[in-house]
Design an enzyme around this catalytic site. Sequence first.
Site, PDB file in Angstrom:
ATOM      1  N   VAL A  17      16.160  43.222  53.915  1.00  0.00           N
ATOM      2  CA  VAL A  17      15.091  43.789  53.088  1.00  0.00           C
ATOM      3  C   VAL A  17      15.617  44.398  51.791  1.00  0.00           C
ATOM      4  CG1 VAL A  17      13.225  45.477  53.011  1.00  0.00           C
ATOM      5  CG2 VAL A  17      13.627  44.194  55.088  1.00  0.00           C
ATOM      6  N   VAL A  81      25.430  43.857  52.566  1.00  0.00           N
ATOM      7  CA  VAL A  81      25.498  43.519  53.992  1.00  0.00           C
ATOM      8  C   VAL A  81      25.901  44.780  54.758  1.00  0.00           C
ATOM      9  CG1 VAL A  81      26.073  41.098  53.526  1.00  0.00           C
ATOM     10  CG2 VAL A  81      27.917  42.742  53.838  1.00  0.00           C
ATOM     11  N   ASN A 109      26.082  51.430  52.346  1.00  0.00           N
ATOM     12  CA  ASN A 109      26.510  52.805  52.651  1.00  0.00           C
ATOM     13  C   ASN A 109      27.896  52.737  53.274  1.00  0.00           C
ATOM     14  OD1 ASN A 109      24.556  54.575  51.774  1.00  0.00           O
ATOM     15  ND2 ASN A 109      23.337  54.425  53.640  1.00  0.00           N
ATOM     16  N   GLY A 136      16.860  55.102  47.848  1.00  0.00           N
ATOM     17  CA  GLY A 136      15.436  54.928  47.571  1.00  0.00           C
ATOM     18  C   GLY A 136      14.772  54.020  48.582  1.00  0.00           C
ATOM     19  N   HIS A 192      24.799  62.859  49.142  1.00  0.00           N
ATOM     20  CA  HIS A 192      23.345  62.769  48.908  1.00  0.00           C
ATOM     21  C   HIS A 192      22.627  62.671  50.256  1.00  0.00           C
ATOM     22  CE1 HIS A 192      19.828  60.109  48.924  1.00  0.00           C
ATOM     23  NE2 HIS A 192      19.519  60.550  47.710  1.00  0.00           N
ATOM     24  N   ASN A 193      23.134  61.809  51.149  1.00  0.00           N
ATOM     25  CA  ASN A 193      22.497  61.639  52.460  1.00  0.00           C
ATOM     26  C   ASN A 193      22.613  62.896  53.308  1.00  0.00           C
ATOM     27  OD1 ASN A 193      22.212  59.043  51.467  1.00  0.00           O
ATOM     28  ND2 ASN A 193      22.753  58.063  53.384  1.00  0.00           N
ATOM     29  N   TYR A 197      19.617  65.040  54.953  1.00  0.00           N
ATOM     30  CA  TYR A 197      19.508  65.522  56.344  1.00  0.00           C
ATOM     31  C   TYR A 197      19.017  66.970  56.335  1.00  0.00           C
ATOM     32  CZ  TYR A 197      22.107  61.878  59.014  1.00  0.00           C
ATOM     33  OH  TYR A 197      22.518  60.738  59.648  1.00  0.00           O
ATOM     34  N   HIS A 465      50.491  86.167  63.098  1.00  0.00           N
ATOM     35  CA  HIS A 465      50.157  85.327  61.942  1.00  0.00           C
ATOM     36  C   HIS A 465      50.229  86.091  60.621  1.00  0.00           C
ATOM     37  CE1 HIS A 465      49.134  81.870  64.334  1.00  0.00           C
ATOM     38  NE2 HIS A 465      48.293  82.578  65.071  1.00  0.00           N
TER      39      HIS A 465
END
Length: 495
Positions: A17, A81, A109, A136, A192-193, A197, A465
């Site tokens: 698509v 793909v 992606n 988009g 961006h993704n 989320y 430490h």
Amino acid sequence: MEASPALSRIGLAGLAVMGQNLALNIAEKGFPISVYNRTTSKVDETVDRAHNEGNLPLFGQYSPRDFVLSIQRPRSVIILVKAGAPVDQTIAALSDHMEPGDAIIDGGNEWYENTERRIREVSDRGILYLGMGVSGGEEGARNGPSLMPGGSHQAYLNVQDILHKVAAQVEDGPCVTYIGDGGSGNFVKMVHNGIEYGDMQLISEAYDVLKNIGGLSNSELSEIFAEWNRGELESFLIEITADIFKVKDEHGDGELVDKILDKTGMKGTGKWTVQQAAELSVAAPTIAASLDCRYLSGLKEERESADKALREAGLKEEVGSVKIGVDKKRLIDDVRQALYASKICSYAQGMNLLRAKSIEKGWNLNFGELARIWKGGCIIRAVFLDRIKKAYQRNPNLASLVVDPEFAKEMVQRQAAWRRVVGLAIAAGISTPGMCASLSYFDTYRRSRLPANLVQAQRDLFGAHTYERIDRPGAFHTEWTKLARKSDAGVGIFN
């Protein structure tokens, strides 16, 4: 269209698509394009669509060789793909017929390190490479996406005119810019993704609070989100949320949203974002909370069992009792403000992650430009991205959006409402992990002194430490247990 009279300007391989829609978008903008897919029926389908959608200059090719040779030099080939091995297989099939100076543009992606590996591999043959984030969804691909190309600058220049026409258009230009070297385009798309989320989680929490504490119906929710979309929250996600509440269920009474199973899917970019934040020591709690929520949503059967077990143990639902004392109008306004403030924190975390990676890799990312190209076409497009752009124009080295004078003022104005919403949700037993994470981030970031001094003392006690002091330079170590025992020998307060 059967035979191509002349060579195509560009090629596109991979006609699911997204690929079909992007190819048709390119053709519609007047650029002759060759398309190829291993499954020939997909090629036929795309050619038919091009014919039906206005005799667009799109030409189907049925072998990798014919496809590559049908494109004018220097050739530019977009591949769309599935990420991972299919990309490598497609590159292998196409690059056999390509020449030095030709370019491959991966629009999937992809994990940014895979892109950097491929840049090295194809450069041996003189082939240029771009990893280009495309946002988009299918609608954006067809009518104007946000594009984030990174890698070879020459490869970008070769198709700049096409990308400028194909991308979403906003008042200050097309939603595309050259991002930077290497896998920077993929990395920016990944973050961006991650921001997406966080955004979706925060909106779902606003819905949960309004529905279960405010007792609002779906038609009221639709109106509220539509109204919010005319103000400071105006954005693609708020707009589609208003639409979702309107859709009736075809198979029964009421609205479809109430019939949807509460299990969220994911493709992995959110997880990568949180992993990168951890590796770069960047706090991204809102994005991490949204990821955790998707994991928990997947445990549907466990959650149902927990609900039953805790009710049997005597847990009472507080929602109903809290509902009685709520002023609906004020709750709606408070939730709007809490959502806005929480979103600022979420975007701030994403931008800080981009900055840390940009420094590590020397990408020299332009954050104002990133905010600008996200204003149209992409899923997180929102009016307030223009304000983010301006914040970075005022100060390109801004440490965090939270301290930009404009945003700082807004956070301060909204914090009382934000705290009321979170407090109300906690009292009612409604989880708002995204809003809570954003608020904790804000409250931690703005404090000049944190209880980390105690954590450092603990680390020094059990692991030697060392710690630093506020009043003198250097690293210090203390025999804590020995000194504590010694003071025990003195007079205790309970003696």
